[in-house]
Design a protein around this motif. Structure first.
Motif, PDB file in Angstrom:
ATOM      1  N   ARG A 115       8.428  -4.066  -8.870  1.00 54.78           N
ATOM      2  CA  ARG A 115       7.962  -5.426  -8.560  1.00 54.78           C
ATOM      3  C   ARG A 115       6.845  -5.389  -7.522  1.00 54.78           C
ATOM      4  NH1 ARG A 115      13.499  -6.628  -8.743  1.00 54.78           N
ATOM      5  NH2 ARG A 115      13.623  -6.583  -6.454  1.00 54.78           N
ATOM      6  N   THR A 116       7.000  -4.534  -6.524  1.00 53.56           N
ATOM      7  CA  THR A 116       5.983  -4.428  -5.478  1.00 53.56           C
ATOM      8  C   THR A 116       4.656  -3.972  -6.065  1.00 53.56           C
ATOM      9  OG1 THR A 116       7.682  -3.907  -3.830  1.00 53.56           O
ATOM     10  CG2 THR A 116       5.414  -3.343  -3.272  1.00 53.56           C
ATOM     11  N   LEU A 117       4.705  -3.012  -6.979  1.00 52.54           N
ATOM     12  CA  LEU A 117       3.480  -2.538  -7.620  1.00 52.54           C
ATOM     13  C   LEU A 117       2.835  -3.651  -8.442  1.00 52.54           C
ATOM     14  CD1 LEU A 117       1.461  -0.364  -8.443  1.00 52.54           C
ATOM     15  CD2 LEU A 117       3.058   0.313 -10.257  1.00 52.54           C
ATOM     16  N   ARG A 118       3.652  -4.404  -9.188  1.00 50.06           N
ATOM     17  CA  ARG A 118       3.097  -5.505  -9.996  1.00 50.06           C
ATOM     18  C   ARG A 118       2.452  -6.564  -9.109  1.00 50.06           C
ATOM     19  NH1 ARG A 118       7.849  -4.860 -13.053  1.00 50.06           N
ATOM     20  NH2 ARG A 118       8.802  -6.657 -12.001  1.00 50.06           N
ATOM     21  N   GLN A 119       3.071  -6.848  -7.962  1.00 47.60           N
ATOM     22  CA  GLN A 119       2.497  -7.834  -7.040  1.00 47.60           C
ATOM     23  C   GLN A 119       1.118  -7.391  -6.555  1.00 47.60           C
ATOM     24  OE1 GLN A 119       5.560  -7.970  -4.089  1.00 47.60           O
ATOM     25  NE2 GLN A 119       6.897  -9.335  -5.291  1.00 47.60           N
ATOM     26  N   LEU A 120       1.000  -6.098  -6.250  1.00 49.24           N
ATOM     27  CA  LEU A 120      -0.289  -5.584  -5.791  1.00 49.24           C
ATOM     28  C   LEU A 120      -1.325  -5.665  -6.912  1.00 49.24           C
ATOM     29  CD1 LEU A 120      -2.018  -4.146  -3.657  1.00 49.24           C
ATOM     30  CD2 LEU A 120      -1.095  -1.966  -4.479  1.00 49.24           C
ATOM     31  N   HIS A 159      -2.425  -9.208  -7.407  1.00 50.84           N
ATOM     32  CA  HIS A 159      -3.314  -9.651  -6.336  1.00 50.84           C
ATOM     33  C   HIS A 159      -4.736  -9.136  -6.554  1.00 50.84           C
ATOM     34  CE1 HIS A 159      -4.645 -10.675  -2.255  1.00 50.84           C
ATOM     35  NE2 HIS A 159      -5.174  -9.456  -2.208  1.00 50.84           N
ATOM     36  N   LEU A 160      -4.850  -7.878  -6.989  1.00 51.17           N
ATOM     37  CA  LEU A 160      -6.173  -7.275  -7.192  1.00 51.17           C
ATOM     38  C   LEU A 160      -6.785  -7.658  -8.537  1.00 51.17           C
ATOM     39  CD1 LEU A 160      -5.454  -3.684  -5.804  1.00 51.17           C
ATOM     40  CD2 LEU A 160      -6.741  -5.502  -4.666  1.00 51.17           C
ATOM     41  N   GLY A 161      -5.941  -8.066  -9.460  1.00 56.45           N
ATOM     42  CA  GLY A 161      -6.421  -8.458 -10.770  1.00 56.45           C
ATOM     43  C   GLY A 161      -6.771  -7.287 -11.671  1.00 56.45           C
ATOM     44  N   VAL A 162      -6.219  -6.107 -11.402  1.00 54.55           N
ATOM     45  CA  VAL A 162      -6.485  -4.923 -12.215  1.00 54.55           C
ATOM     46  C   VAL A 162      -5.199  -4.120 -12.366  1.00 54.55           C
ATOM     47  CG1 VAL A 162      -8.921  -4.709 -11.577  1.00 54.55           C
ATOM     48  CG2 VAL A 162      -7.177  -3.563 -10.198  1.00 54.55           C
ATOM     49  N   ARG A 163      -5.137  -3.309 -13.396  1.00 53.77           N
ATOM     50  CA  ARG A 163      -4.020  -2.375 -13.574  1.00 53.77           C
ATOM     51  C   ARG A 163      -4.343  -1.102 -12.795  1.00 53.77           C
ATOM     52  NH1 ARG A 163       0.063  -1.633 -17.384  1.00 53.77           N
ATOM     53  NH2 ARG A 163       0.053  -3.907 -17.445  1.00 53.77           N
ATOM     54  N   LEU A 164      -3.470  -0.720 -11.888  1.00 50.75           N
ATOM     55  CA  LEU A 164      -3.691   0.461 -11.058  1.00 50.75           C
ATOM     56  C   LEU A 164      -3.039   1.709 -11.624  1.00 50.75           C
ATOM     57  CD1 LEU A 164      -3.056  -1.120  -7.528  1.00 50.75           C
ATOM     58  CD2 LEU A 164      -5.261  -0.656  -8.598  1.00 50.75           C
ATOM     59  N   VAL A 165      -1.933   1.544 -12.352  1.00 50.92           N
ATOM     60  CA  VAL A 165      -1.140   2.672 -12.829  1.00 50.92           C
ATOM     61  C   VAL A 165      -0.937   2.535 -14.330  1.00 50.92           C
ATOM     62  CG1 VAL A 165       1.075   3.872 -12.672  1.00 50.92           C
ATOM     63  CG2 VAL A 165       0.029   2.911 -10.606  1.00 50.92           C
ATOM     64  N   ASP A 166      -1.196   3.614 -15.053  1.00 52.19           N
ATOM     65  CA  ASP A 166      -0.952   3.667 -16.492  1.00 52.19           C
ATOM     66  C   ASP A 166       0.507   4.044 -16.710  1.00 52.19           C
ATOM     67  OD1 ASP A 166      -0.858   4.039 -19.186  1.00 52.19           O
ATOM     68  OD2 ASP A 166      -2.418   5.567 -19.288  1.00 52.19           O
ATOM     69  N   ALA A 226      -8.660   4.214 -13.735  1.00 52.73           N
ATOM     70  CA  ALA A 226      -9.913   4.376 -12.994  1.00 52.73           C
ATOM     71  C   ALA A 226      -9.912   3.488 -11.754  1.00 52.73           C
ATOM     72  CB  ALA A 226     -11.101   4.048 -13.898  1.00 52.73           C
ATOM     73  N   ALA A 227      -9.405   2.244 -11.909  1.00 51.31           N
ATOM     74  CA  ALA A 227      -9.321   1.344 -10.758  1.00 51.31           C
ATOM     75  C   ALA A 227      -8.327   1.882  -9.733  1.00 51.31           C
ATOM     76  CB  ALA A 227      -8.908  -0.054 -11.221  1.00 51.31           C
ATOM     77  N   GLY A 228      -7.237   2.479 -10.218  1.00 47.43           N
ATOM     78  CA  GLY A 228      -6.244   3.046  -9.316  1.00 47.43           C
ATOM     79  C   GLY A 228      -6.794   4.190  -8.500  1.00 47.43           C
ATOM     80  N   ARG A 229      -7.600   5.044  -9.153  1.00 45.79           N
ATOM     81  CA  ARG A 229      -8.195   6.164  -8.422  1.00 45.79           C
ATOM     82  C   ARG A 229      -9.176   5.665  -7.366  1.00 45.79           C
ATOM     83  NH1 ARG A 229      -8.102   8.222 -13.727  1.00 45.79           N
ATOM     84  NH2 ARG A 229     -10.297   7.694 -14.067  1.00 45.79           N
ATOM     85  N   LEU A 246       0.826  -1.202   0.000  1.00 38.03           N
ATOM     86  CA  LEU A 246       0.000   0.000   0.000  1.00 38.03           C
ATOM     87  C   LEU A 246       0.863   1.255   0.000  1.00 38.03           C
ATOM     88  CD1 LEU A 246      -2.827  -0.955   2.544  1.00 38.03           C
ATOM     89  CD2 LEU A 246      -2.734  -1.307   0.071  1.00 38.03           C
ATOM     90  N   ARG A 247       1.925   1.252   0.807  1.00 37.10           N
ATOM     91  CA  ARG A 247       2.794   2.430   0.856  1.00 37.10           C
ATOM     92  C   ARG A 247       3.475   2.650  -0.493  1.00 37.10           C
ATOM     93  NH1 ARG A 247       2.769   3.930   6.070  1.00 37.10           N
ATOM     94  NH2 ARG A 247       2.637   2.311   7.683  1.00 37.10           N
ATOM     95  N   ALA A 248       3.848   1.580  -1.155  1.00 39.03           N
ATOM     96  CA  ALA A 248       4.479   1.712  -2.465  1.00 39.03           C
ATOM     97  C   ALA A 248       3.508   2.320  -3.472  1.00 39.03           C
ATOM     98  CB  ALA A 248       4.959   0.343  -2.946  1.00 39.03           C
ATOM     99  N   PHE A 249       2.283   1.815  -3.492  1.00 40.09           N
ATOM    100  CA  PHE A 249       1.291   2.337  -4.424  1.00 40.09           C
ATOM    101  C   PHE A 249       1.005   3.809  -4.165  1.00 40.09           C
ATOM    102  CE2 PHE A 249      -3.263   3.356  -4.868  1.00 40.09           C
ATOM    103  CZ  PHE A 249      -3.329   3.408  -6.248  1.00 40.09           C
TER     104      PHE A 249
END
Length: 286
Positions: free
Chosen positions: A36-41, A44-51, A61-64, A8-11
Motif C-alpha cells: 500500500r505504501t508503494l502504491r501511495q508513492l 503521488h508521483l503519477g508513474v509506476r516505479l516498480v515492475d 525507467a522512472a523508478g531508476r 521513501l524508505r519503503a521504495f
C-alpha cells in the motif's frame, strides 16, 4: 495524501531487496502494508516505479531515475538528524576501488595534521559514482569518464594501465604484456565501476569471452582462480597484493584519468576546496 519519509524508505527497501517479502522483513512491517505504501508513492508521483510482472521485482525507467533522488534525500535527512553533525561534520570521501592508490595514506595523514577538527571518512562504495549521486558521500575519487550530470570534476593524475594475470600462468612469465597477449583469455570486467571494456581492443581482435563481476573482490577472485585475466591501473598493485595474482605492465593501452568529483553549490561540504588542494599537493609531491 502527504508523502512521508516512510514512503521513501519503503521504495528503497523494495528496490534493494528485490521482493516485497524481503523488504517487509527488513522494515519489520507486513507485506500488504508495504505494498500500500508503494502504491501511495506511485499515485503521488503519477508513474509506476516498480515492475511487478516478474517474481523478482525490477525498477521501471522512472523508478531508476527516482532511486538516486530518494537515496540522496534520505541521506540528507539522516545527516541532518545525526547528533554528531551539530558539533562536527565529517567529510565523506567515496571511491569504488583503489582510492588514491599509493597516495591514499599520505593524503589521510596530511588531512589529519592540517584539519584535526574535520574528520575525513574514506568509504568504498560499489557504484559508478561511489555514492556521490545518491548523497552517501560528499566527494568521490573516480576513474575514467565521469558521465553523471551535474558534477564538478578536477583531474588529479593519469594512471598507467596494468595487466593482471594468474600467477603461474604463461603470461606471468613475461616482463610486460600487450592487449593482444590478453585476448586469448576471458577478461574479468567490473560492470559497476570498472574502466576496462572490450573497446580497448580493435574490433577484429577482441577477447572471445568475458566474466562480469560487480566489485573488486569478485574481480580479484576470478583472476586468482585462473578463470580470467584483467586490466587495472597502477593504483591497484600496492593495495591488492595476492599470492595467486601477478601484475605486469601493459604497454599499449591508454592511461586512465583519476578525478575528484562533487556536487556543486549548497549543500556541498565547505571543506571540499581544501581536500582538492591537499590531494593535488600530495600527488605533486610524489
Amino acid at each position: 495524501m502527504t508523502m512521508e519519509l516512510r514512503h521513501l524508505r519503503a521504495f528503497l527497501a523494495i528496490a534493494e531487496e528485490g521482493t516485497i517479502t524481503r523488504a517487509a522483513a527488513r522494515l519489520h512491517t507486513g507485506q500488504p502494508a508495504l505494498s500500500r505504501t508503494l502504491r501511495q508513492l506511485e499515485d503521488h508521483l503519477g508513474v509506476r516505479l516498480v515492475d511487478r510482472s516478474t517474481h523478482h521485482l525490477e525498477l521501471t525507467a522512472a523508478g531508476r531515475a527516482f532511486h538516486d533522488k530518494a537515496a540522496a534525500a534520505l541521506a540528507a535527512v539522516d545527516t541532518a538528524l545525526d547528533p554528531r553533525s551539530l558539533t562536527t561534520l565529517p567529510l565523506r570521501l567515496g571511491h569504488p576501488w583503489a582510492a588514491l592508490g599509493p597516495h591514499t595514506i599520505p593524503l589521510l595523514r596530511r588531512w589529519d595534521e592540517e584539519h584535526p577538527d574535520v574528520p575525513l571518512e574514506l568509504r568504498r562504495v560499489d557504484d559508478r559514482t561511489a555514492g556521490l549521486t545518491r548523497g552517501t558521500v560528499d566527494v568521490a575519487l573516480l576513474r575514467g569518464d565521469v558521465t553523471a550530470p551535474g558534477l564538478v570534476t578536477r583531474l588529479l593524475l593519469e594512471e598507467e594501465r596494468v595487466a593482471v594475470v594468474p600467477a603461474g600462468s604463461a603470461l606471468a612469465d613475461r616482463d610486460a604484456l600487450t592487449l593482444a597477449d590478453l585476448a586469448a583469455w576471458p577478461i574479468a570486467l567490473n560492470t559497476v565501476a570498472g574502466t576496462t571494456t572490450l573497446d580497448l581492443w580493435p574490433a577484429t581482435a577482441r577477447p572471445a569471452a568475458t566474466i562480469q563481476v560487480t566489485n573488486t573482490d569478485e574481480w580479484l577472485t576470478a583472476i586468482a582462480a585462473g578463470r580470467a585475466a584483467g586490466i587495472t591501473t597502477s593504483a591497484t598493485p600496492g593495495l591488492h597484493k595476492h599470492p595467486a595474482i601477478a601484475y605486469r605492465p601493459l604497454t599499449d593501452a591508454p592511461p586512465v584519468p583519476l578525478l575528484l568529483a562533487w556536487r556543486p553549490g549548497p549543500p556541498a561540504h565547505p571543506s571540499i576546496p581544501e581536500l582538492v588542494r591537499l590531494a593535488r599537493e600530495v600527488v605533486a609531491a610524489a
